[in-house]
Write a protein that holds these residues in place. Structure first.
Motif, PDB file in Angstrom:
ATOM      1  N   ALA A 169       1.046  -1.298  -0.027  1.00  0.00           N
ATOM      2  CA  ALA A 169       0.266  -0.062   0.008  1.00  0.00           C
ATOM      3  C   ALA A 169       0.701   1.086   0.265  1.00  0.00           C
ATOM      4  O   ALA A 169       1.092   2.533  -0.829  1.00  0.00           O
ATOM      5  N   VAL A 170       2.029   1.193   0.714  1.00  0.00           N
ATOM      6  CA  VAL A 170       2.755   2.024   1.113  1.00  0.00           C
ATOM      7  C   VAL A 170       3.177   2.615  -0.306  1.00  0.00           C
ATOM      8  O   VAL A 170       3.734   3.981  -1.452  1.00  0.00           O
ATOM      9  N   GLU A 171       3.676   2.189  -1.936  1.00  0.00           N
ATOM     10  CA  GLU A 171       4.210   1.413  -2.690  1.00  0.00           C
ATOM     11  C   GLU A 171       2.696   1.825  -3.762  1.00  0.00           C
ATOM     12  O   GLU A 171       3.238   1.169  -5.051  1.00  0.00           O
ATOM     13  N   GLY A 172       1.689   2.457  -3.347  1.00  0.00           N
ATOM     14  CA  GLY A 172       0.986   2.689  -4.307  1.00  0.00           C
ATOM     15  C   GLY A 172       0.377   1.353  -4.628  1.00  0.00           C
ATOM     16  O   GLY A 172      -0.673   1.733  -5.912  1.00  0.00           O
ATOM     17  N   TRP A 173       0.077   0.193  -3.855  1.00  0.00           N
ATOM     18  CA  TRP A 173      -0.719  -0.754  -5.213  1.00  0.00           C
ATOM     19  C   TRP A 173      -1.877  -1.064  -4.172  1.00  0.00           C
ATOM     20  O   TRP A 173      -2.259  -0.244  -2.424  1.00  0.00           O
ATOM     21  N   ASP A 174      -3.035  -1.239  -4.499  1.00  0.00           N
ATOM     22  CA  ASP A 174      -4.486  -1.238  -3.933  1.00  0.00           C
ATOM     23  C   ASP A 174      -4.520  -2.911  -3.891  1.00  0.00           C
ATOM     24  O   ASP A 174      -4.313  -3.526  -4.513  1.00  0.00           O
ATOM     25  N   ILE A 175      -5.036  -3.366  -2.669  1.00  0.00           N
ATOM     26  CA  ILE A 175      -5.306  -4.314  -1.617  1.00  0.00           C
ATOM     27  C   ILE A 175      -6.365  -5.109  -1.742  1.00  0.00           C
ATOM     28  O   ILE A 175      -7.139  -4.718  -1.032  1.00  0.00           O
ATOM     29  N   GLY A 176      -7.176  -6.223  -2.495  1.00  0.00           N
ATOM     30  CA  GLY A 176      -7.454  -7.269  -1.283  1.00  0.00           C
ATOM     31  C   GLY A 176      -6.977  -8.347  -0.517  1.00  0.00           C
ATOM     32  O   GLY A 176      -5.861  -8.920  -1.101  1.00  0.00           O
ATOM     33  N   LEU A 177      -7.882  -8.062   0.490  1.00  0.00           N
ATOM     34  CA  LEU A 177      -7.336  -9.339   2.042  1.00  0.00           C
ATOM     35  C   LEU A 177      -7.987 -10.432   1.611  1.00  0.00           C
ATOM     36  O   LEU A 177      -9.394 -10.205   1.467  1.00  0.00           O
ATOM     37  N   THR A 178      -7.217 -11.268   2.282  1.00  0.00           N
ATOM     38  CA  THR A 178      -8.334 -12.560   2.314  1.00  0.00           C
ATOM     39  C   THR A 178      -7.513 -12.448   4.252  1.00  0.00           C
ATOM     40  O   THR A 178      -6.959 -11.969   4.927  1.00  0.00           O
ATOM     41  N   CYS A 179      -8.945 -13.560   4.234  1.00  0.00           N
ATOM     42  CA  CYS A 179      -8.583 -13.955   6.131  1.00  0.00           C
ATOM     43  C   CYS A 179      -9.628 -14.764   6.044  1.00  0.00           C
ATOM     44  O   CYS A 179     -10.787 -15.725   5.808  1.00  0.00           O
TER      45      CYS A 179
ATOM     46  N   GLU B  75     -12.287 -10.798   2.003  1.00  0.00           N
ATOM     47  CA  GLU B  75     -12.803 -11.619   1.331  1.00  0.00           C
ATOM     48  C   GLU B  75     -12.352 -12.751   2.250  1.00  0.00           C
ATOM     49  O   GLU B  75     -11.823 -13.050   2.682  1.00  0.00           O
ATOM     50  N   PRO B  76     -13.575 -12.934   2.983  1.00  0.00           N
ATOM     51  CA  PRO B  76     -13.447 -14.563   4.006  1.00  0.00           C
ATOM     52  C   PRO B  76     -12.287 -16.084   2.370  1.00  0.00           C
ATOM     53  O   PRO B  76     -12.293 -16.146   1.713  1.00  0.00           O
ATOM     54  N   TYR B  77     -11.068 -16.787   3.256  1.00  0.00           N
ATOM     55  CA  TYR B  77     -10.783 -17.569   2.539  1.00  0.00           C
ATOM     56  C   TYR B  77     -10.906 -18.908   3.396  1.00  0.00           C
ATOM     57  O   TYR B  77     -10.159 -18.624   4.555  1.00  0.00           O
ATOM     58  N   ASP B  78     -11.452 -19.552   2.793  1.00  0.00           N
ATOM     59  CA  ASP B  78     -10.950 -20.858   3.665  1.00  0.00           C
ATOM     60  C   ASP B  78     -10.017 -21.783   2.010  1.00  0.00           C
ATOM     61  O   ASP B  78     -10.077 -22.986   1.364  1.00  0.00           O
ATOM     62  N   ALA B  79      -8.098 -22.115   3.268  1.00  0.00           N
ATOM     63  CA  ALA B  79      -7.403 -22.625   1.844  1.00  0.00           C
ATOM     64  C   ALA B  79      -7.809 -23.842   1.467  1.00  0.00           C
ATOM     65  O   ALA B  79      -6.791 -24.493   0.684  1.00  0.00           O
ATOM     66  N   SER B  80      -8.290 -24.373   2.712  1.00  0.00           N
ATOM     67  CA  SER B  80      -9.016 -25.963   2.185  1.00  0.00           C
ATOM     68  C   SER B  80      -9.259 -26.526   1.298  1.00  0.00           C
ATOM     69  O   SER B  80      -9.707 -27.328   1.062  1.00  0.00           O
TER      70      SER B  80
ATOM     71  N   LEU C  39     -11.998 -10.937  -5.579  1.00  0.00           N
ATOM     72  CA  LEU C  39     -11.256  -9.573  -5.427  1.00  0.00           C
ATOM     73  C   LEU C  39     -11.341  -8.397  -6.954  1.00  0.00           C
ATOM     74  O   LEU C  39     -10.829  -8.075  -6.382  1.00  0.00           O
ATOM     75  N   VAL C  40     -10.863  -9.888  -7.811  1.00  0.00           N
ATOM     76  CA  VAL C  40     -10.368  -8.705  -8.993  1.00  0.00           C
ATOM     77  C   VAL C  40     -11.661  -8.013  -9.832  1.00  0.00           C
ATOM     78  O   VAL C  40     -11.274  -6.629  -9.758  1.00  0.00           O
ATOM     79  N   GLU C  41     -12.676  -8.392  -9.448  1.00  0.00           N
ATOM     80  CA  GLU C  41     -13.764  -8.199  -9.882  1.00  0.00           C
ATOM     81  C   GLU C  41     -14.311  -6.677  -8.928  1.00  0.00           C
ATOM     82  O   GLU C  41     -14.284  -5.555  -9.736  1.00  0.00           O
ATOM     83  N   GLN C  42     -13.533  -6.630  -7.293  1.00  0.00           N
ATOM     84  CA  GLN C  42     -13.853  -5.474  -6.615  1.00  0.00           C
ATOM     85  C   GLN C  42     -12.968  -4.701  -7.011  1.00  0.00           C
ATOM     86  O   GLN C  42     -12.660  -3.084  -6.828  1.00  0.00           O
ATOM     87  N   LEU C  43     -11.734  -4.950  -7.026  1.00  0.00           N
ATOM     88  CA  LEU C  43      -9.986  -3.929  -8.118  1.00  0.00           C
ATOM     89  C   LEU C  43     -10.441  -3.558  -8.746  1.00  0.00           C
ATOM     90  O   LEU C  43      -9.216  -2.575  -8.953  1.00  0.00           O
TER      91      LEU C  43
END
Length: 263
Positions: free
Chosen positions: A26-36, A60-65, A76-80
């Motif tokens: 973000a400091v370097e100018g990126w917009d970010i999509g986050l998962t948890c 966005e919620p994310y279950d890696a399994s 997230l691509v749609e939102q970004l």
């Protein structure tokens, strides 16, 4: 390609290395999509920190399994409004000897640490190829991508597999101007290791050449480099960020003292 859009997805950005990476980008100018996964409050805190730096953030919620783990990338691509980089940080661990590891545990660790990144890498690569502007993929593995550890068979197998997947993706995506690299941290002071972030500078690790654990920002800085134009000719590489620990095999691992420094 130098016109990669500064739109990134960082998985597992609610704390630790993921949060530090998202804030640095973000400091370097990126917009970010986050998962948890479960720590929604932590992810929202990261989002607020990004927005305070003048950048957009989406959670966005994310279950890696999960079998549909890759769909978080599409959302997230749609939102970004596009994608320039994917950073896979989310993962899990487990500690038991092979003889005591049941198949369900093995599959859970492999699903989280290898299947999930495979699905997000595949989804991200499809978006990046379709956009035709190049891109970056960075997979956070572990020093155990390269080195075995007693009681961590599932974790080591998953991280080694992710390292190999990274190399194959680098071969397959290079023609599209997409670089793919891994970052392999050693002991880093995070909630996952039961430490406060700032303990990195105060804890003593005599068996480590630098004598301490790593700070999350020290890992994030390497990830940030790999996402930047400065790393345009770097692909298929694994960057070990472990304070020199992996160089210590001949001296013994996790030594309590620093006698090894003397001849």
């Amino acid at each position: 390609m130098t016109n990669i859009p500064r739109l990134a997805i960082v998985t597992g950005a609610d704390s630790g290395i993921g949060r530090a990476t998202a804030e640095l980008l973000a400091v370097e100018g990126w917009d970010i999509g986050l998962t948890c996964h479960t720590d929604v409050e932590g992810a929202q805190g990261t989002a607020r920190a990004i927005e305070a730096r003048g950048q957009r953030a989406f959670v966005e919620p994310y279950d890696a399994s999960s079998d549909d783990a890759g769909q978080v990338v599409d959302r997230l691509v749609e939102q970004l409004g596009g994608l320039g980089a994917l950073v896979n940080v989310a993962g899990t661990g487990h500690s038991s000897r092979v003889l005591d590891t049941d198949l369900d545990t093995w599959r859970r660790v492999l699903a989280t640490d290898l299947d999930g990144p495979f699905l997000t890498c595949r989804a991200a690569a499809r978006h990046l190829v379709d956009a035709g502007q190049g891109g970056r993929i960075v997979n956070v593995t572990s020093v155990h991508e390269h080195l075995p550890r007693l009681g961590a068979a599932a974790y080591c197998a998953a991280k080694a597999g992710l390292g190999a997947l990274t190399q194959v993706l680098a071969l397959e995506l290079g023609e599209h101007g997409i670089t793919v690299n891994s970052v392999a941290p050693g002991e880093i002071s995070t909630e996952m290791t039961g430490q406060d972030t700032e303990e990195a500078y105060h804890q003593q690790r005599p068996g480590n050449p630098l004598g301490r654990p790593g700070h999350v920002n020290e890992v994030a800085s390497v990830i940030g480099f790999l996402c930047s134009p400065r790393a345009a000719y770097v692909t298929g590489s694994s960057y070990v960020v472990d304070g020199g620990l992996s160089q210590m095999a001949a001296h013994g691992h996790d030594q309590a003292g620093d006698a090894w420094r003397s001849l």
